[in-house]
Design an enzyme around this catalytic site. Structure first.
Site, PDB file in Angstrom:
ATOM      1  N   PHE A   1      -3.725   3.444  15.543  1.00 44.15           N
ATOM      2  CA  PHE A   1      -4.866   3.832  14.319  1.00 44.15           C
ATOM      3  C   PHE A   1      -5.724   3.881  13.294  1.00 44.15           C
ATOM      4  O   PHE A   1      -6.080   2.361  13.156  1.00 44.15           O
ATOM      5  CB  PHE A   1      -3.201   4.999  13.319  1.00 44.15           C
ATOM      6  CG  PHE A   1      -2.341   5.745  13.661  1.00 44.15           C
ATOM      7  CD1 PHE A   1      -1.284   5.175  14.984  1.00 44.15           C
ATOM      8  CD2 PHE A   1      -2.653   6.990  13.233  1.00 44.15           C
ATOM      9  CE1 PHE A   1      -0.468   6.185  14.939  1.00 44.15           C
ATOM     10  CE2 PHE A   1      -1.664   7.868  13.965  1.00 44.15           C
ATOM     11  CZ  PHE A   1      -0.639   7.620  14.417  1.00 44.15           C
TER      12      PHE A   1
ATOM     13  N   ASP B   1      -3.356  -9.581  12.813  1.00 46.13           N
ATOM     14  CA  ASP B   1      -3.552  -8.078  13.613  1.00 46.13           C
ATOM     15  C   ASP B   1      -2.512  -7.793  14.804  1.00 46.13           C
ATOM     16  O   ASP B   1      -2.732  -8.389  15.818  1.00 46.13           O
ATOM     17  CB  ASP B   1      -5.146  -8.045  13.785  1.00 46.13           C
ATOM     18  CG  ASP B   1      -5.268  -6.226  14.020  1.00 46.13           C
ATOM     19  OD1 ASP B   1      -4.978  -6.156  14.736  1.00 46.13           O
ATOM     20  OD2 ASP B   1      -6.042  -5.634  13.148  1.00 46.13           O
ATOM     21  N   ILE B   2      -1.512  -7.473  14.652  1.00 43.66           N
ATOM     22  CA  ILE B   2      -0.784  -6.968  15.467  1.00 43.66           C
ATOM     23  C   ILE B   2      -0.964  -6.125  16.489  1.00 43.66           C
ATOM     24  O   ILE B   2      -0.819  -6.197  17.813  1.00 43.66           O
ATOM     25  CB  ILE B   2       0.659  -6.716  14.688  1.00 43.66           C
ATOM     26  CG1 ILE B   2       1.114  -7.355  13.803  1.00 43.66           C
ATOM     27  CG2 ILE B   2       1.916  -6.103  15.935  1.00 43.66           C
ATOM     28  CD1 ILE B   2       2.318  -6.578  12.568  1.00 43.66           C
TER      29      ILE B   2
ATOM     30  N   ASN C   1       0.504  -1.409   0.292  1.00 39.16           N
ATOM     31  CA  ASN C   1       0.381  -0.009   0.510  1.00 39.16           C
ATOM     32  C   ASN C   1       0.788   1.473   0.412  1.00 39.16           C
ATOM     33  O   ASN C   1       2.187   1.215  -0.220  1.00 39.16           O
ATOM     34  CB  ASN C   1      -0.675  -0.293   1.235  1.00 39.16           C
ATOM     35  CG  ASN C   1      -0.428  -0.010   2.119  1.00 39.16           C
ATOM     36  OD1 ASN C   1       0.869   0.995   3.287  1.00 39.16           O
ATOM     37  ND2 ASN C   1      -0.051  -0.910   3.540  1.00 39.16           N
TER      38      ASN C   1
ATOM     39  N   LYS D   1       7.382 -16.841 -10.769  1.00 41.87           N
ATOM     40  CA  LYS D   1       6.875 -15.580 -11.735  1.00 41.87           C
ATOM     41  C   LYS D   1       5.846 -16.513 -12.311  1.00 41.87           C
ATOM     42  O   LYS D   1       5.724 -17.626 -12.909  1.00 41.87           O
ATOM     43  CB  LYS D   1       7.307 -15.545 -12.859  1.00 41.87           C
ATOM     44  CG  LYS D   1       7.074 -13.358 -13.643  1.00 41.87           C
ATOM     45  CD  LYS D   1       7.736 -12.944 -13.859  1.00 41.87           C
ATOM     46  CE  LYS D   1       7.220 -11.891 -14.847  1.00 41.87           C
ATOM     47  NZ  LYS D   1       7.966 -11.339 -15.712  1.00 41.87           N
TER      48      LYS D   1
ATOM     49  N   LYS E   1     -12.874   0.140  17.322  1.00 37.06           N
ATOM     50  CA  LYS E   1     -12.227  -0.715  17.027  1.00 37.06           C
ATOM     51  C   LYS E   1     -11.148  -0.577  18.366  1.00 37.06           C
ATOM     52  O   LYS E   1     -10.501  -1.371  18.656  1.00 37.06           O
ATOM     53  CB  LYS E   1     -11.584   1.019  15.643  1.00 37.06           C
ATOM     54  CG  LYS E   1      -9.797  -0.213  15.636  1.00 37.06           C
ATOM     55  CD  LYS E   1      -9.666   0.919  13.935  1.00 37.06           C
ATOM     56  CE  LYS E   1     -10.509  -0.060  12.292  1.00 37.06           C
ATOM     57  NZ  LYS E   1     -10.361   1.180  11.530  1.00 37.06           N
TER      58      LYS E   1
ATOM     59  N   LYS F   1     -10.214  -4.129  19.187  1.00 38.87           N
ATOM     60  CA  LYS F   1      -8.706  -4.396  19.446  1.00 38.87           C
ATOM     61  C   LYS F   1      -8.157  -4.301  20.664  1.00 38.87           C
ATOM     62  O   LYS F   1      -6.961  -5.032  21.225  1.00 38.87           O
ATOM     63  CB  LYS F   1      -8.228  -2.744  18.396  1.00 38.87           C
ATOM     64  CG  LYS F   1      -8.615  -2.295  17.387  1.00 38.87           C
ATOM     65  CD  LYS F   1      -7.362  -3.161  16.522  1.00 38.87           C
ATOM     66  CE  LYS F   1      -7.529  -2.908  14.830  1.00 38.87           C
ATOM     67  NZ  LYS F   1      -7.115  -3.666  13.943  1.00 38.87           N
TER      68      LYS F   1
HETATM   69  O1  C5P Z   1      -7.998  -2.517  11.642  1.00 36.00           O
HETATM   70  P1  C5P Z   1      -7.431  -1.405  10.921  1.00 36.00           P
HETATM   71  O2  C5P Z   1      -6.511  -1.660   9.729  1.00 36.00           O
HETATM   72  O3  C5P Z   1      -8.392  -0.568  10.302  1.00 36.00           O
HETATM   73  O4  C5P Z   1      -6.408  -1.043  12.076  1.00 36.00           O
HETATM   74  C1  C5P Z   1      -5.614  -0.429  11.975  1.00 36.00           C
HETATM   75  C2  C5P Z   1      -4.679  -0.054  13.317  1.00 36.00           C
HETATM   76  O5  C5P Z   1      -3.944  -1.350  13.603  1.00 36.00           O
HETATM   77  C3  C5P Z   1      -4.015   0.627  12.813  1.00 36.00           C
HETATM   78  O6  C5P Z   1      -3.109   0.797  14.601  1.00 36.00           O
HETATM   79  C4  C5P Z   1      -2.956  -0.739  12.393  1.00 36.00           C
HETATM   80  O7  C5P Z   1      -1.176  -0.501  12.764  1.00 36.00           O
HETATM   81  C5  C5P Z   1      -3.398  -1.738  13.109  1.00 36.00           C
HETATM   82  N1  C5P Z   1      -3.274  -3.228  12.218  1.00 36.00           N
HETATM   83  C6  C5P Z   1      -1.684  -3.717  12.374  1.00 36.00           C
HETATM   84  N2  C5P Z   1      -1.978  -5.332  12.331  1.00 36.00           N
HETATM   85  C7  C5P Z   1      -3.193  -5.672  11.303  1.00 36.00           C
HETATM   86  C8  C5P Z   1      -3.901  -5.017  10.423  1.00 36.00           C
HETATM   87  C9  C5P Z   1      -3.854  -3.328  11.446  1.00 36.00           C
HETATM   88  O8  C5P Z   1      -1.421  -3.926  13.697  1.00 36.00           O
HETATM   89  N3  C5P Z   1      -2.875  -6.466  10.555  1.00 36.00           N
END
Ligand code: C5P
Length: 399
Positions: free
Chosen positions: A325, A306-307, A211, A289, A339, A343
């Site tokens: 964020f 999701d970290i 991205n 490839k 969120k 989260k």
């Molecule tokens: O769910 P979303 O992508 O909107 O959430 C955004 C937040 O979650 C940001 O802080 C981003 O760094 C974190 N994030 C993460 N790992 C992911 C997706 C998002 O840490 N796989």
């Protein structure tokens, strides 16, 4: 913000020392009081009389000068200044600083200081690129010393390259906005982990999913937390911007690598997840490839970890403060508040990305959301967002 009012300028022995005379005048134009230390070799290039006349202050040179020590000892000299500026800084002075020698007044003051030190190198291009100089600079950056320049250009010795002392205007711009209150290093006993930039998920050896995240916001946060004294680690995906000075850097590509690197450096006190992590990766990454086959093909995607969520929901070693964020295009407050709950983090910095670019932009408009507070911040630079967040973090830990 408390601005710089008193500077201790250390002039060391390089041909660029003549530029420090102009620097003194321009600093004084800004209402800054300048006290100077002139090293023995510095005085081969500019005289104590010209430095004293321009600064309007006594010039200090000798560590063992009874009158000077009596009037203003070497410890006091740095205590009375808001910051120390070494301009020009020769490779010899840089080396002495890196190894902690104190064989004259300038190096002794630099060892004894409790203030931010800015170094403006000036030397021949070969001296600058010499591995010893580069090693010493690395040490000093890790110690929190800030560098201004050098510039590329023609040298007094007739050669060309990196090593010219920065122009007066650039030096002044770099220090004038320095916030003296940061000198207290309010986060000095804390550790911080920042994720930043995009992740890059390989499809085959030449193609990938990623991205447009520039990493600017996360890098600014890492820099500000480091400047406020936190032992900071930045875990970054691939970006094209300069790395912050000071934090430890771990470069990764994929979301899984980012998670692994993050978990490895726990425990930390503060985690800020500013990375734009790919939500999906290719399930079956191809070793060679992918060829055009004359018909549509599909890629199966697997969900990435999701970290932010993982760090927020740890049973052991959960950071005391976890910040995420949220980039939202609609219902910003509601979506971001949801969120925060899903989260499990402590704070969310939400930004409205519906009207144009945030990725790569230098400005950000944040809505700050915690369990008991929602606050709309003015539109400001990403660096100011980082500073405001860092101040909030320091207040959180001091309350
Ligand atoms: O769910 P979303 O992508 O909107 O959430 C955004 C937040 O979650 C940001 O802080 C981003 O760094 C974190 N994030 C993460 N790992 C992911 C997706 C998002 O840490 N796989």
């Amino acid at each position: 913000m408390k601005k710089v009012k008193n500077i201790l300028l250390i002039i060391t022995g390089g041909i660029a020392a003549y530029k420090s005379l102009e620097l003194i005048r321009r600093l004084k134009d800004q209402g800054i009081n300048v006290t100077c230390i002139l090293t023995k070799s510095g005085s081969e290039f500019v005289t104590p009389l010209s430095v004293a006349s321009l600064s309007g202050n006594h010039v200090y040179s000798d560590l063992f000068n009874l009158t000077d020590e009596n009037k203003m000892g070497h410890i006091q000299l740095s205590r009375e200044a808001d910051l120390i500026l070494v301009a020009p800084a020769t490779t010899n002075t840089i080396s002495k600083m890196a190894y902690g020698s104190c064989d004259d007044l300038a190096s002794t003051v630099l060892m004894a200081t409790n203030k931010q030190v800015f170094v403006v190198p000036a030397m021949n291009v070969r001296m600058w690129h010499n591995p010893a100089t580069q090693r010493n600079i690395k040490i000093l950056i890790e110690d929190g010393v800030k560098f201004i320049g050098p510039e590329k250009g023609d040298m007094a010795c007739g050669e060309y390259g990196l090593g010219r002392m920065s122009e007066t205007e650039e030096i002044i711009n770099s220090i004038i906005e320095y916030d003296v209150s940061l000198l207290n290093q309010p986060l000095k006993n804390l550790t911080a982990l920042i994720t930043a930039g995009p992740t890059k998920e390989q499809i085959d050896p030449v193609r990938f999913i990623s991205n447009e995240s520039s990493g600017k916001q996360g890098y600014a946060i890492a820099q500000n937390l480091f400047d406020m004294g936190a032992k900071t680690t930045l875990i970054t995906g691939p970006t094209n911007i300069p790395l912050p000075d000071g934090p430890s850097i771990l470069k990764i590509n994929t979301a899984e690598e980012m998670l692994e690197a993050s978990e490895k450096i726990l425990p930390v006190d503060i985690a800020v997840c500013a990375a734009a992590v790919s939500d999906y990766r290719v399930s079956d990454k191809k070793k060679s490839k992918i060829k055009k086959v004359g018909e549509n093909i599909s890629l199966e995607l697997s969900e990435n970890p999701d970290i932010l969520k993982r760090i927020s929901n740890r049973n052991s070693n959960r950071p005391k403060l976890v910040v995420g964020f949220a980039a939202e295009t609609e219902n910003l407050k509601n979506n971001a508040a949801t969120k925060l709950l899903t989260k499990g983090c402590d704070w969310i910095l939400a930004n409205d990305v519906s009207s144009g670019k945030v990725f790569g932009n230098d400005e950000n408009q944040i809505t700050f959301i915690s369990k008991n507070k929602t606050e709309k911040w003015d539109k400001m630079s990403k660096n100011d967002v980082a500073k405001k967040l860092s101040i909030n973090i320091s207040e959180y830990f001091s309350s």
